[in-house]
Design a protein around this motif. Structure first.
Motif, PDB file in Angstrom:
ATOM      1  N   VAL A   1       4.375   2.227   0.431  1.00 39.41           N
ATOM      2  CA  VAL A   1       5.512   2.412  -0.460  1.00 39.41           C
ATOM      3  C   VAL A   1       5.015   2.706  -1.864  1.00 39.41           C
ATOM      4  CG1 VAL A   1       5.771  -0.046  -1.057  1.00 39.41           C
ATOM      5  CG2 VAL A   1       7.758   1.466  -1.147  1.00 39.41           C
ATOM      6  N   GLY A   2       5.718   3.637  -2.533  1.00 40.11           N
ATOM      7  CA  GLY A   2       5.354   3.981  -3.907  1.00 40.11           C
ATOM      8  C   GLY A   2       6.579   4.407  -4.672  1.00 40.11           C
ATOM      9  N   LYS A   3       6.506   4.260  -5.992  1.00 39.08           N
ATOM     10  CA  LYS A   3       7.652   4.593  -6.830  1.00 39.08           C
ATOM     11  C   LYS A   3       8.005   6.078  -6.674  1.00 39.08           C
ATOM     12  CE  LYS A   3       9.307   3.486 -11.471  1.00 39.08           C
ATOM     13  NZ  LYS A   3       9.000   2.765 -12.712  1.00 39.08           N
TER      14      LYS A   3
ATOM     15  N   ARG B   1      -2.601   3.333 -10.686  1.00 44.71           N
ATOM     16  CA  ARG B   1      -2.112   4.625 -11.153  1.00 44.71           C
ATOM     17  C   ARG B   1      -3.219   5.662 -11.230  1.00 44.71           C
ATOM     18  NH1 ARG B   1       1.786   1.601 -15.483  1.00 44.71           N
ATOM     19  NH2 ARG B   1       0.589  -0.168 -14.735  1.00 44.71           N
TER      20      ARG B   1
ATOM     21  N   LEU C   1       1.669  -1.561   2.978  1.00 48.78           N
ATOM     22  CA  LEU C   1       2.298  -2.845   3.303  1.00 48.78           C
ATOM     23  C   LEU C   1       1.867  -3.357   4.670  1.00 48.78           C
ATOM     24  CD1 LEU C   1       5.960  -2.156   2.103  1.00 48.78           C
ATOM     25  CD2 LEU C   1       4.115  -3.284   0.864  1.00 48.78           C
TER      26      LEU C   1
ATOM     27  N   TYR D   1       9.057   5.282   0.652  1.00 54.85           N
ATOM     28  CA  TYR D   1       8.571   4.455   1.769  1.00 54.85           C
ATOM     29  C   TYR D   1       8.221   5.379   2.919  1.00 54.85           C
ATOM     30  CZ  TYR D   1       8.182   0.523   4.959  1.00 54.85           C
ATOM     31  OH  TYR D   1       7.695  -0.418   5.842  1.00 54.85           O
TER      32      TYR D   1
ATOM     33  N   ASP E   1      -0.440   5.003  -7.016  1.00 58.22           N
ATOM     34  CA  ASP E   1       0.695   4.107  -7.272  1.00 58.22           C
ATOM     35  C   ASP E   1       1.446   3.824  -5.971  1.00 58.22           C
ATOM     36  OD1 ASP E   1       2.208   2.547  -8.882  1.00 58.22           O
ATOM     37  OD2 ASP E   1       3.124   4.175 -10.035  1.00 58.22           O
TER      38      ASP E   1
ATOM     39  N   ARG F   1      -3.245   1.854  -4.790  1.00 62.52           N
ATOM     40  CA  ARG F   1      -2.097   1.149  -5.367  1.00 62.52           C
ATOM     41  C   ARG F   1      -2.035   1.295  -6.887  1.00 62.52           C
ATOM     42  NH1 ARG F   1      -4.041  -4.395  -2.826  1.00 62.52           N
ATOM     43  NH2 ARG F   1      -6.159  -4.363  -3.551  1.00 62.52           N
TER      44      ARG F   1
ATOM     45  N   MET G   1       1.340   1.493  -2.378  1.00 67.27           N
ATOM     46  CA  MET G   1       0.796   0.263  -1.800  1.00 67.27           C
ATOM     47  C   MET G   1       0.994   0.277  -0.292  1.00 67.27           C
ATOM     48  SD  MET G   1      -0.005  -3.054  -2.805  1.00 67.27           S
ATOM     49  CE  MET G   1      -0.170  -4.562  -1.833  1.00 67.27           C
TER      50      MET G   1
END
Lengths: 419, 478
Positions: A96-98, A35, A85, A102, A81, A33, A83
């Protein structure tokens, strides 16, 4: 479809992934999660890591770096980066990540390596006002070591866990005045070496059998009140000491982060707050393993590494050889003086040479014998000069001894008269 | 020159501003703190009461029942977490049963729908974790729970979106009558208004006495609480009260809209806004709650807090014109949160009677919506992240709050100025680690988006500084 998804890229996840690669798995994904890889080691810039595993003294980032280097030589995939869920009982992992979006990934096996979090003020119900200036020791460590900010200048530390002790020294070196370290128990919860190197060396008083009974200050901490406690840990009126300070750091215990584990329906042991595991760190959900601080809180990262290597190897074996055949299982019972064991049960048929058994005692003991019994039969005994709840114990039970046991194994502590 | 200036932006001030912003008026709100909802509004039981408790014929009774009905609509319309879970008042003795019958009678007279008297067994059939000692209960299906600070924010934000002007960190220091209204002196200069509304909560007496002779006394009453982790969140499905006494509605055990369990409050007289918790108060709350629900696991506590009710020497809410063009909305203790939107309506009605011209706006915006990533189904999450990647970065891991939601809060009509301001808007830091992990990252976002130094950002109110100074090497930029 991955062979193995590792949830968490701290020391447990890194060691588990490397070991699974060594053991022959090729489609491995680490989901982290933060960076960067390394987990909480990245903010632990003090030394003392690696004495057992590398036989040298490293800082936290250096220790993590060694494994990140090892990982570089493998084909293990890493998603930063990102996470997780949800983990389903069908071993589907929602993440999910930037940058990664997803996604739902499927895996033949999963290693849970999410680590732990710190207990907060709310967990121990310290009365008083709720000003700024009350930090968990780890949050303060992040501000100082990662963000470059000192969270306060006159500090009282509640709890003598290792992170609190380390922060007593760290804040002192950054120019803060650490007025006291306060511990509710009659003994410290941290490693002895940290008491010496972080408190004694800086003349920081340690108040055993004391606790914080009031916090004062409207917007920022102005004072904390420390009281002595009796043997039922109740404050003794009339023993109050008032410290003028702007900061209270809390080092009052760690809690394994098992929200994903619970959601997946995996059995949790209320004693460890981690998953109930077998001898190979497999949880109650076949193919899902847990290791490191998510399984039980360790004192030394070296032991996290060793445990996670076993878990990674076991995950590989699960994928390559298929599910373990049901065999006889032994339940491990906590006898006198023992607060938990990991694993909680053992399949002797799955133990190659010996089974690692970790546990903590529930009181400080002088010279003692660790006894392992099955029914009326003593299976093994180990001598120790000193045992304390702050130091995790480890014993090895050879396979041939396990074969002599049936149904249960009981671990207990017997103090012996010193000669 | 404001047509109406409201002093205080708790739930009562916000509800009044919301109501006034429907009309063609210049509305101002002054708030002493750096955020709305920063007093009693943020620290209470979060209950929308059914309305069986207040004496029939009182303002409390009328405004509670009307307010509860309005809350249901408003929370849906303004996207405020709200759950109509119902409540039970427990009885443990024949005396309690007499009181339950009295509450049933009062409630029926107050117009509370659906009230029913239950036996102990019937109550346990609804709530299996109730104590075996419960002999009777009053069931009120119209009771609800909500997020009180989001409720206040939603009302205040909507008022601002409809033109109301909010002055934060602006304390009123004096009121002088003028030919056409009031001259309001504040810590940030003078404001003029034709009408002034006193919604100053615990300070309502002080504000009143700036404008009119003393006519009531506030007796602050503190209530202490436990907030428990989500592992305890379904210990009960309804708000569980004990029989009320003269000092309050007693210790309750209730679910929260965020999925936690709330337990409290006691009632202790205090000076001013003393929101400290005490060992004795918390022990009392714990013991009393266990009488209702013996299995509550207090080891799962994640936070203690206390709130102070603005009780007064009068039995009822004090809603009256205390001086020409000066309206008191004072003594709004429980059921103030439930009654708030009805208080707002009633305040506008009274201002109208006092001569304020009320012309409806044609373009009033009556809806509000925000992204709650955690609550979306997987396909929706995927779509949202694909469109706006900031919703893919989880900042608060306990509550699954994303960077996108925090950025939304930062660009809202009332931008947060503190870490707790972000918590109240986006939910980051509400969970079991209490901001231990996300605090530094929220601070980083606040600093970055608002162009402030992290050292200048408070935890909550002005003065609640978080960081003393940079370390020797300064920012490491890693």
């Amino acid at each position: 479809m991955y062979d193995l998804i590792v949830i968490g890229g701290g020391p447990a996840g890194l060691a588990g992934a490397c070991a699974a690669w060594e053991a022959g798995l090729r489609r491995i994904l680490i989901v982290e999660r933060d960076r960067e890889l390394g987990g909480i080691l990245n903010q632990c810039i003090h030394n003392g890591f690696g004495l057992h595993y590398f036989k040298e003294e490293l800082t936290g980032p250096e220790y993590a770096g060694r494994f990140i280097e090892m990982l570089r030589d493998t084909g293990v995939e890493v998603r930063l980066d990102t996470m997780v869920l949800e983990v389903t009982d069908q071993r589907k992992v929602h993440m999910v990540g930037k940058d990664t979006g997803y996604r739902v990934e499927e895996a033949k096996s999963i290693l849970l390596a999410m680590g732990c979090r710190e207990r907060t003020r709310g967990a121990i119900a310290i009365p008083g006002t709720r000003p700024a200036g009350i930090f968990t020791a780890g949050a303060a460590q992040r501000y100082v070591n990662m963000e470059g900010w000192l969270p306060g200048k006159r500090v009282v530390i509640l709890g003598s866990g290792d992170i609190g002790l380390i922060m007593a020294r760290r804040m002192t070196l950054e120019g803060a005045k650490v007025l006291a370290c306060v511990e509710v128990m009659p003994y410290s919860g941290g490693l002895n070496r940290n008491i010496v190197q972080c408190l004694h060396d800086y003349d920081i008083p340690l108040y055993l059998s004391h606790t914080v009974t009031d916090i004062r200050g409207v917007n920022r901490v102005e004072q904390v009140v420390v009281s002595q406690v009796d043997d039922r840990r109740q404050p003794i009126p009339g023993t109050e000491m008032v410290f003028d300070c702007d900061t209270l750091l809390l080092s009052v215990g760690l809690i394994p982060e098992n929200e994903l584990t619970r959601q997946a329906g995996i059995a949790i042991d209320p004693r460890t707050n981690g998953a109930v595991v077998w001898e190979n760190m497999e949880t109650s959900l076949p193919g899902v393993f847990a290791s490191g601080n998510v399984a039980h809180v360790h004192d030394l990262v070296d032991f996290v590494t060793a445990e996670s290597q076993r878990a990674g190897t076991a995950a590989a074996r699960y994928v390559l050889e298929g599910e373990a055949a049901e065999g006889d299982a032994l339940e491990i019972v906590n006898g006198d003086g023992v607060s938990y064991t990991v694993p909680q049960h053992v399949r002797p048929g799955r133990v190659e040479k010996a089974c690692d058994l970790f546990f903590r005692v529930n009181r400080v003991c002088g010279p003692s014998r660790i006894k392992v019994t099955s029914g009326d039969k003593q299976i093994a005994a180990f001598s120790r000069d000193y045992l304390a709840p702050g130091e995790m114990e480890h014993i090895l039970l050879p396979r041939k001894l396990l074969d002599g046991a049936s149904e249960t194994l009981c671990v207990s502590i017997e103090e012996v008269e010193s000669e | 020159m404001y047509d109406v200036l409201i002093i205080g932006c708790g739930i009562v001030g916000a509800a009044t501003a919301f109501e006034l912003s429907k009309y063609q008026l210049k509305v101002g709100i002054v708030e002493r703190e750096n955020d709305v909802a920063n007093g009693t509004t943020k620290a209470n039981s979060a209950i929308i009461h059914a309305g069986y408790d207040p004496m029939p014929g009182s303002l409390m009774a009328r405004l509670n029942v009307r307010g509860s009905a309005l809350a249901r609509e408003l929370c849906a319309q303004l996207d405020v977490p709200y759950l109509p879970c119902g409540s039970l008042v427990l009885g443990f003795s024949t005396e309690d049963e007499v009181l339950l019958k009295e509450l049933f009678r009062r409630g029926t007279q107050n117009g509370v729908p659906g009230l029913a008297l239950l036996t102990g067994d019937e109550a346990r059939a609804l709530e299996p974790n109730l104590s075996p000692a419960v002999t009777a209960a009053l069931h009120a299906p119209s009771a609800a729970i909500c997020s009180p600070w989001e409720y206040c924010l939603a009302l205040a934000e909507t008022a601002v979106r409809n033109g109301a002007q909010l002055h934060l960190e602006t304390a009123v220091t004096g009121l002088t009558p003028t030919a056409d209204g009031w001259r309001v002196e504040t810590s940030r200069g003078v404001l003029d208004a034709r009408y002034v509304v006193n919604a100053a909560g615990l300070d309502a007496q002080a504000v009143h006495e700036m404008a009119a002779p003393s006519s009531f006394t506030i007796h602050p009453s503190r209530g202490e609480y436990f907030l428990l982790d989500k592992s305890e969140g379904d210990r009960v499905g309804r708000v569980i009260f004990q029989c009320p006494s003269r000092v309050g509605k007693g210790v309750l055990v209730a679910p929260t809209v965020h999925g936690n369990l709330i337990v409290g409050p006691n009632a202790e007289p205090v000076e001013g806004d003393d929101t400290a918790t005490t060992a004795g108060g918390l022990a009392y709350v714990r013991q009393t709650a266990l009488r209702s629900v013996p299995s509550v696991e207090f080891r799962a506590s994640i936070r203690n807090f206390a709130g102070v009710r603005a009780s007064t020497d009068r039995e009822d809410f004090i809603i009256e014109e205390a001086a020409p063009h000066f309206l008191d909305l004072a003594g709004i203790c429980s059921p103030g949160l439930s009654a708030a939107p009805a208080i707002g309506e009633y305040a506008v009605e009274l201002l109208g009677q006092a001569g304020l011209a009320l012309e409806r706006k044609a373009d009033f915006t009556a809806s509000r919506k925000r992204v709650r990533f955690r609550e979306l189904p997987p396909e929706e999450k995927a779509r949202l992240v694909a469109e706006q990647p900031a919703y893919g970065r989880v900042i608060c891991r306990c509550e699954t709050v994303t960077e996108g939601e925090i950025l939304d809060a930062l660009s809202g009509p009332i931008p947060p100025r503190s870490v707790d301001g972000v918590k109240r808007r986006a939910g980051a830091g509400l969970g079991r680690c209490q901001g231990g992990f996300c605090g530094p990252r929220v601070l980083e976002l606040l600093a970055r988006e608002q162009g402030r130094s992290p050292g200048d950002i408070p935890q909550d109110k002005a003065g609640s500084w978080l960081l003393a100074c940079e370390t020797k090497g300064g920012h490491a930029d890693v």
